[in-house]
Design a protein around this motif. Structure first.
Motif, PDB file in Angstrom:
ATOM      1  N   LEU A 261     138.573 161.568 -65.072  1.00 36.39           N
ATOM      2  CA  LEU A 261     138.072 160.352 -66.181  1.00 36.39           C
ATOM      3  C   LEU A 261     138.917 159.273 -65.947  1.00 36.39           C
ATOM      4  N   THR A 262     138.076 158.131 -65.984  1.00 37.92           N
ATOM      5  CA  THR A 262     138.859 156.878 -66.277  1.00 37.92           C
ATOM      6  C   THR A 262     139.574 156.577 -67.534  1.00 37.92           C
ATOM      7  N   ALA A 263     140.746 155.945 -67.549  1.00 37.97           N
ATOM      8  CA  ALA A 263     141.436 155.710 -68.593  1.00 37.97           C
ATOM      9  C   ALA A 263     140.602 155.088 -69.582  1.00 37.97           C
ATOM     10  N   HIS A 264     139.520 154.198 -69.206  1.00 35.46           N
ATOM     11  CA  HIS A 264     138.867 153.338 -70.124  1.00 35.46           C
ATOM     12  C   HIS A 264     137.935 154.192 -71.047  1.00 35.46           C
ATOM     13  N   GLU A 265     137.284 155.311 -70.405  1.00 36.15           N
ATOM     14  CA  GLU A 265     136.349 156.115 -71.029  1.00 36.15           C
ATOM     15  C   GLU A 265     137.216 157.079 -72.210  1.00 36.15           C
ATOM     16  N   VAL A 266     138.419 157.477 -71.492  1.00 33.16           N
ATOM     17  CA  VAL A 266     139.288 158.572 -71.986  1.00 33.16           C
ATOM     18  C   VAL A 266     140.019 157.761 -73.399  1.00 33.16           C
ATOM     19  N   PHE A 267     140.361 156.740 -73.396  1.00 31.12           N
ATOM     20  CA  PHE A 267     140.934 155.999 -74.469  1.00 31.12           C
ATOM     21  C   PHE A 267     139.855 155.615 -75.444  1.00 31.12           C
ATOM     22  N   LEU A 268     138.739 155.459 -75.113  1.00 29.12           N
ATOM     23  CA  LEU A 268     137.808 155.269 -76.046  1.00 29.12           C
ATOM     24  C   LEU A 268     137.375 156.596 -76.859  1.00 29.12           C
ATOM     25  N   GLU A 269     137.371 157.844 -75.986  1.00 26.45           N
ATOM     26  CA  GLU A 269     136.893 159.073 -76.547  1.00 26.45           C
ATOM     27  C   GLU A 269     138.236 159.771 -77.662  1.00 26.45           C
ATOM     28  N   GLU A 270     139.332 159.338 -77.267  1.00 22.58           N
ATOM     29  CA  GLU A 270     140.502 159.946 -77.756  1.00 22.58           C
ATOM     30  C   GLU A 270     141.117 158.912 -78.954  1.00 22.58           C
ATOM     31  N   LEU A 271     140.949 157.880 -78.708  1.00 20.17           N
ATOM     32  CA  LEU A 271     141.642 156.909 -79.758  1.00 20.17           C
ATOM     33  C   LEU A 271     140.901 155.793 -80.238  1.00 20.17           C
ATOM     34  N   GLY A 272     139.726 155.954 -80.022  1.00 24.99           N
ATOM     35  CA  GLY A 272     138.660 155.000 -80.610  1.00 24.99           C
ATOM     36  C   GLY A 272     138.778 153.659 -80.302  1.00 24.99           C
ATOM     37  N   MET A 273     139.541 153.308 -78.959  1.00 27.38           N
ATOM     38  CA  MET A 273     139.797 151.946 -78.823  1.00 27.38           C
ATOM     39  C   MET A 273     139.431 151.919 -77.115  1.00 27.38           C
ATOM     40  N   ASP A 274     139.002 150.654 -76.739  1.00 30.70           N
ATOM     41  CA  ASP A 274     139.040 150.361 -75.426  1.00 30.70           C
ATOM     42  C   ASP A 274     140.403 149.802 -74.814  1.00 30.70           C
ATOM     43  N   LEU A 275     140.639 149.672 -73.643  1.00 30.30           N
ATOM     44  CA  LEU A 275     142.016 149.447 -73.210  1.00 30.30           C
ATOM     45  C   LEU A 275     142.494 147.962 -73.662  1.00 30.30           C
ATOM     46  N   ARG A 276     141.776 147.040 -73.870  1.00 32.48           N
ATOM     47  CA  ARG A 276     142.161 145.716 -74.347  1.00 32.48           C
ATOM     48  C   ARG A 276     142.697 145.940 -75.786  1.00 32.48           C
ATOM     49  N   GLN A 277     141.999 146.891 -76.595  1.00 36.10           N
ATOM     50  CA  GLN A 277     142.512 147.177 -77.890  1.00 36.10           C
ATOM     51  C   GLN A 277     143.687 147.806 -77.936  1.00 36.10           C
ATOM     52  N   PHE A 278     143.959 148.657 -76.964  1.00 36.90           N
ATOM     53  CA  PHE A 278     145.090 149.472 -76.952  1.00 36.90           C
ATOM     54  C   PHE A 278     146.216 148.488 -76.600  1.00 36.90           C
ATOM     55  N   ASP A 279     146.024 147.485 -75.468  1.00 31.70           N
ATOM     56  CA  ASP A 279     147.001 146.647 -75.243  1.00 31.70           C
ATOM     57  C   ASP A 279     147.387 145.900 -76.624  1.00 31.70           C
ATOM     58  N   GLU A 280     146.588 145.538 -77.435  1.00 31.00           N
ATOM     59  CA  GLU A 280     146.810 144.734 -78.340  1.00 31.00           C
ATOM     60  C   GLU A 280     147.758 145.830 -79.420  1.00 31.00           C
ATOM     61  N   ARG A 281     147.300 146.897 -79.559  1.00 32.89           N
ATOM     62  CA  ARG A 281     148.003 147.866 -80.597  1.00 32.89           C
ATOM     63  C   ARG A 281     149.523 147.893 -79.918  1.00 32.89           C
ATOM     64  N   VAL A 282     149.670 148.287 -78.685  1.00 32.63           N
ATOM     65  CA  VAL A 282     150.872 148.353 -78.177  1.00 32.63           C
ATOM     66  C   VAL A 282     152.093 147.300 -78.285  1.00 32.63           C
ATOM     67  N   GLN A 283     151.320 146.095 -78.026  1.00 29.75           N
ATOM     68  CA  GLN A 283     152.004 144.816 -78.175  1.00 29.75           C
ATOM     69  C   GLN A 283     152.402 144.594 -79.627  1.00 29.75           C
ATOM     70  N   LEU A 284     151.558 145.139 -80.538  1.00 27.96           N
ATOM     71  CA  LEU A 284     152.037 144.766 -82.187  1.00 27.96           C
ATOM     72  C   LEU A 284     153.158 145.717 -82.354  1.00 27.96           C
ATOM     73  N   CYS A 285     153.351 146.738 -81.583  1.00 30.89           N
ATOM     74  CA  CYS A 285     154.582 147.716 -81.923  1.00 30.89           C
ATOM     75  C   CYS A 285     155.692 146.947 -81.412  1.00 30.89           C
ATOM     76  N   GLU A 286     155.365 146.440 -80.173  1.00 34.68           N
ATOM     77  CA  GLU A 286     156.550 145.567 -79.569  1.00 34.68           C
ATOM     78  C   GLU A 286     157.322 144.295 -80.143  1.00 34.68           C
ATOM     79  N   ARG A 287     156.470 143.839 -81.171  1.00 32.36           N
ATOM     80  CA  ARG A 287     156.780 142.506 -81.913  1.00 32.36           C
ATOM     81  C   ARG A 287     157.861 142.906 -83.168  1.00 32.36           C
TER      82      ARG A 287
END
Length: 287
Positions: A261-287
């Motif tokens: 399965l692609t990361a895009h569809e897996v992240f939507l299924e498991e995290l409720g966010m697409d890859l760009r939203q996941f990117d933003e979440r990880v970057q918030l944790c790094e700030r």
């Protein structure tokens, strides 16, 4: 990790098997416990540390990456002191084909055919132990979720994150030089990232503040050989996000990615966010 290590039983010294005797190398000892066998010419302390590291890696990955993570049956790790012993080992081991030998001679460590025999022969103890741990984690990832070099962010991120937790080092990675830095600056960056006291999350934050940190969206579909030095910081940060913030999600994500399965569809299924939203979440944790 400290608690896990303290609970381990000591590996027992065992007799060399027929393959090991046939190598005609003067081994210090062969140690075995719990399906992990370590054989080498290094001192007994290093052999025991390697055995412990491999068993701790299995316990940690089963806890955070998936309970099905297991080593190949009859797994044996060889630790050799130098290139001379490497040459003898590669010339005489029955799982090294003639056509592979020249290539393997140029490496500091290797996985032999069948992924049951592994070896490290760097002249540096810390590099040997680091590469042994990384190769062990790679074996666990493949057997647990079919994760390979093709799944670059997961292969490197899980390998680097957990190897550092176990050994305290970041010395083994498989990616290309930086896409943005000169060869000299890339070498300097790699040297810095190899130092024990350098926090990779801090380094990711520094690049983020400078606007030079790649996004997860840019690298999620790349194989290991298409990742660059900076990408490693993102891979490590992504896995840190899961382990330290969403530990239950990582096993499910890796299982689905390993099935194709692609990361895009897996992240939507498991995290409720697409890859760009996941990117933003990880970057918030790094700030």
């Amino acid at each position: 990790e400290a608690k896990t290590r303290s609970e381990l039983k000591p590996a027992k010294e065992v007799e060399l098997n027929s393959v090991e005797r046939g190598l005609e190398i003067s081994f210090t000892a062969a140690l075995e416990h719990g399906g992990v066998r370590v054989v080498g010419t290094v001192d007994d302390e290093e052999l025991r540390t390697c055995s412990e590291n491999l068993r701790v890696a299995r316990d940690l990955l089963r806890e955070y990456v998936g309970g099905q993570c297991a080593y190949s049956s009859d797994l044996t790790y060889f630790l050799l002191r130098n290139k001379s012993e490497q040459g003898t080992f590669l010339a005489r081991h029955p799982k090294v084909a003639d056509g592979q030998r020249e290539f393997l001679l140029g490496l500091e460590s290797a996985t032999l055919e069948g992924a049951r025999d592994f070896g490290s022969w760097s002249g540096d103890k810390h590099r040997r132990l680091d590469s042994a741990c990384r190769q062990g984690i790679s074996n666990l990832l493949f057997n647990g979720h079919q994760i390979t070099h093709e799944h670059g962010w997961a292969f490197e991120g899980v390998g680097l994150y957990f190897t550092h937790k176990i050994t305290g080092t970041h010395l083994t990675w498989f990616v290309s030089p930086s896409r943005y830095l000169s060869a000299k600056d890339d070498a300097a960056m790699r040297e810095k990232l190899s130092k024990r006291d350098v926090d990779w999350l801090d380094e990711a934050r520094a690049l983020l503040e400078e606007g030079e940190l790649p996004s997860f969206f840019q690298l999620y579909g790349k194989s290991v050989n298409k990742l660059s030095t900076e990408d490693l910081l993102v891979c490590n940060a992504a896995v840190a996000f899961f382990v330290e913030g969403r530990p239950g999600a990582l096993p499910r994500i890796l299982k689905k990615i390993g099935k194709g399965l692609t990361a895009h569809e897996v992240f939507l299924e498991e995290l409720g966010m697409d890859l760009r939203q996941f990117d933003e979440r990880v970057q918030l944790c790094e700030r």
